[in-house]
Design a protein around this motif. Sequence first.
Motif, mmCIF file in Angstrom:
data_model
loop_
_atom_site.group_PDB
_atom_site.id
_atom_site.type_symbol
_atom_site.label_atom_id
_atom_site.label_comp_id
_atom_site.label_asym_id
_atom_site.label_seq_id
_atom_site.Cartn_x
_atom_site.Cartn_y
_atom_site.Cartn_z
ATOM 1 N N UNK A 164 0.823 -1.207 0.000
ATOM 2 C CA UNK A 164 0.000 0.000 0.000
ATOM 3 C C UNK A 164 0.857 1.257 0.000
ATOM 4 N N UNK A 165 1.994 1.147 0.690
ATOM 5 C CA UNK A 165 2.905 2.277 0.811
ATOM 6 C C UNK A 165 4.260 1.718 1.197
ATOM 7 N N UNK A 166 5.251 2.518 1.153
ATOM 8 C CA UNK A 166 6.554 2.073 1.628
ATOM 9 C C UNK A 166 6.425 1.546 3.038
ATOM 10 N N UNK A 167 6.741 0.267 3.242
ATOM 11 C CA UNK A 167 6.703 -0.296 4.589
ATOM 12 C C UNK A 167 5.336 -0.735 5.052
ATOM 13 N N UNK A 168 4.323 -0.603 4.176
ATOM 14 C CA UNK A 168 2.974 -1.036 4.578
ATOM 15 C C UNK A 168 2.421 -2.041 3.564
ATOM 16 N N UNK A 169 2.164 -3.260 4.055
ATOM 17 C CA UNK A 169 1.606 -4.300 3.200
ATOM 18 C C UNK A 169 0.153 -4.543 3.555
ATOM 19 N N UNK A 197 10.809 -5.356 3.280
ATOM 20 C CA UNK A 197 11.226 -4.766 4.555
ATOM 21 C C UNK A 197 10.125 -3.927 5.165
ATOM 22 N N UNK A 198 8.936 -4.492 5.160
ATOM 23 C CA UNK A 198 7.791 -3.755 5.681
ATOM 24 C C UNK A 198 7.733 -3.847 7.199
ATOM 25 N N UNK A 199 7.177 -2.806 7.796
ATOM 26 C CA UNK A 199 7.048 -2.799 9.243
ATOM 27 C C UNK A 199 5.613 -3.034 9.682
ATOM 28 N N UNK A 200 4.684 -2.817 8.742
ATOM 29 C CA UNK A 200 3.279 -2.984 9.091
ATOM 30 C C UNK A 200 2.569 -3.816 8.026
ATOM 31 N N UNK A 201 1.817 -4.804 8.490
ATOM 32 C CA UNK A 201 1.022 -5.612 7.570
ATOM 33 C C UNK A 201 -0.443 -5.563 7.999
ATOM 34 N N UNK A 202 -1.295 -5.228 7.045
ATOM 35 C CA UNK A 202 -2.726 -5.191 7.351
ATOM 36 C C UNK A 202 -3.369 -6.452 6.779
ATOM 37 N N UNK A 267 -5.079 4.163 7.842
ATOM 38 C CA UNK A 267 -4.832 5.421 8.554
ATOM 39 C C UNK A 267 -3.924 5.175 9.761
ATOM 40 N N UNK A 268 -4.210 4.103 10.501
ATOM 41 C CA UNK A 268 -3.373 3.760 11.655
ATOM 42 C C UNK A 268 -1.938 3.469 11.207
ATOM 43 N N UNK A 269 -1.836 2.716 10.113
ATOM 44 C CA UNK A 269 -0.519 2.335 9.600
ATOM 45 C C UNK A 269 0.288 3.564 9.194
ATOM 46 N N UNK A 270 -0.360 4.499 8.495
ATOM 47 C CA UNK A 270 0.318 5.736 8.075
ATOM 48 C C UNK A 270 0.777 6.518 9.300
ATOM 49 N N UNK A 271 -0.100 6.584 10.279
ATOM 50 C CA UNK A 271 0.202 7.304 11.509
ATOM 51 C C UNK A 271 1.434 6.704 12.186
ATOM 52 N N UNK A 272 1.470 5.377 12.240
ATOM 53 C CA UNK A 272 2.595 4.685 12.874
ATOM 54 C C UNK A 272 3.898 4.953 12.146
ATOM 55 N N UNK A 275 3.471 9.280 8.786
ATOM 56 C CA UNK A 275 3.043 9.893 7.531
ATOM 57 C C UNK A 275 1.666 10.511 7.712
ATOM 58 N N UNK A 276 1.363 11.440 6.810
ATOM 59 C CA UNK A 276 0.109 12.141 6.922
ATOM 60 C C UNK A 276 -0.496 12.302 5.539
ATOM 61 N N UNK A 277 -1.780 12.174 5.463
ATOM 62 C CA UNK A 277 -2.460 12.428 4.193
ATOM 63 C C UNK A 277 -3.154 13.766 4.330
ATOM 64 N N UNK A 278 -2.914 14.658 3.349
ATOM 65 C CA UNK A 278 -3.595 15.943 3.440
ATOM 66 C C UNK A 278 -4.231 16.298 2.106
ATOM 67 N N UNK A 279 -5.219 17.135 2.163
ATOM 68 C CA UNK A 279 -5.958 17.492 0.962
ATOM 69 C C UNK A 279 -5.208 18.547 0.158
ATOM 70 N N UNK A 280 -5.072 18.321 -1.149
ATOM 71 C CA UNK A 280 -4.381 19.242 -2.035
ATOM 72 C C UNK A 280 -5.108 20.579 -2.075
ATOM 73 N N UNK A 281 -6.442 20.512 -2.066
ATOM 74 C CA UNK A 281 -7.242 21.733 -2.188
ATOM 75 C C UNK A 281 -7.008 22.644 -0.993
#
Lengths: 298, 135
Positions: A164-169, A197-202, A267-272, A275-281
């Motif tokens: 899903x993301x670097x380090x998130x499966x 080399x992922x640290x989080x797996x969902x 969201x939990x995985x990103x937080x751990x 990382x943060x997701x923000x709106x472009x607008x």
Amino acid sequence: MNSKLPTIVKEFETQILQEWTKNQLSQMGSTDKISESELKSESQQFLNLFQISLQSGNTSVRQSKEWAPIRDYLSNLSRTRASQGFSPTETATFIFSLKKPLVARLRTEFEKSPAVLLEEVTASNELVDALGLYTTEAYQKGREELIGRQQEEMLELSTPVVKLWDGILALPMIGTLDSSRTQIVMESLLQKIVETESEIAIIDITGVPTVDTLVAQHLLKTVAAARLMGADCIISGIRPQIAQTIVHLAIDLGSIITKSSLADAFAVALDKRGLQVSSQRQKTALRGEVSAQPPLNH
Amino acid sequence: MNSPTPEIVPIRSESDVVIVRQNVRKWSISVGFSLVDQTKIVTAASELARNTLIHGGGGELKSFLLQEGNRKGLCLIFDDQGPGIPDIEKALQDGYTTKGGMGLGLGGSKRLSNEFEIKTEVGKGTSIKIIRWKA
């Protein structure tokens, strides 16, 4: 004995074809799986090949090279019919319904000599039977191929570990979990954790209809194994009915982070990972406020 | 009042456990169970079917649709001719296991059902009956 069958079939091909297709149509009852014209052209092709192979005088349908075109034709036909949803009986009827017109034709030819008639009828029935059995076998083979292909597709389906993301499966699980399939899925997850080399797996169990103690045990073991490898697991997709069942079963998932949806888990995985997701607008709006100046001229 | 003829599902292999779950799901939908109740009885059936297979060496599931006045329910009976359960009290204890499972299946399926009954004789076999009524 020199059979007259080849000459008769050649001579009366049109009549035999007509009676044969009529027979088939009446025996099938409904014609929703195949159109009348299709049936006619298939019968025509078969009879044509049949006639040619007959002329060779060779009667070993299963081995001889003279009958090879017929065998190929029947294999193809059975396979198509199997995939069109024909039953084995319906498929074999194609051949077996040829008996009647052949015998009828032989009877008019040899009415005067019963002994010859009997021999000719026996010979022609043997031929048709051999062809019919071959069709059934080919049909069976077609079904087996279909099942084999589906099994392979299922196995492929069952192990989609996605990044899903670097380090998130993420591992979206679908279907039954208590078979040997689970083992494969879990192994591929652990393997992928090492590779990426992922640290989080969902592990998402939205597609798992029943979570009983065996499934829970599999999940807990996987989480424990992943933890030993330094990765944290989040289990997502726990629906209300599954949550209630797990409580009644007294399964303790307290040591694992669980979420109701994959989005929440992500969201939990990103937080751990910080990382943060923000709106472009929102960002551009913010920038607009800070630098509320007319654009520069080029 | 029981439905006249029970439906019988053999439990001989791991894939039969899947078939048990699918059938129980089908029956519980026909009774009109809510999604939660469906899941509860399917899960209980999954546990008991696996017990029948692993501990009982295989057996069968009989199902009855129940109707008592306005009340509808589903009755499942799991039969095997296995070694039987020597100590039912202990078997029902959470965490007690003899074959490496979690030891929650039997007690869990009791909690997931409205009625639960075990008949067992060492050396003869085990019969477990569960009933779930439509809420």
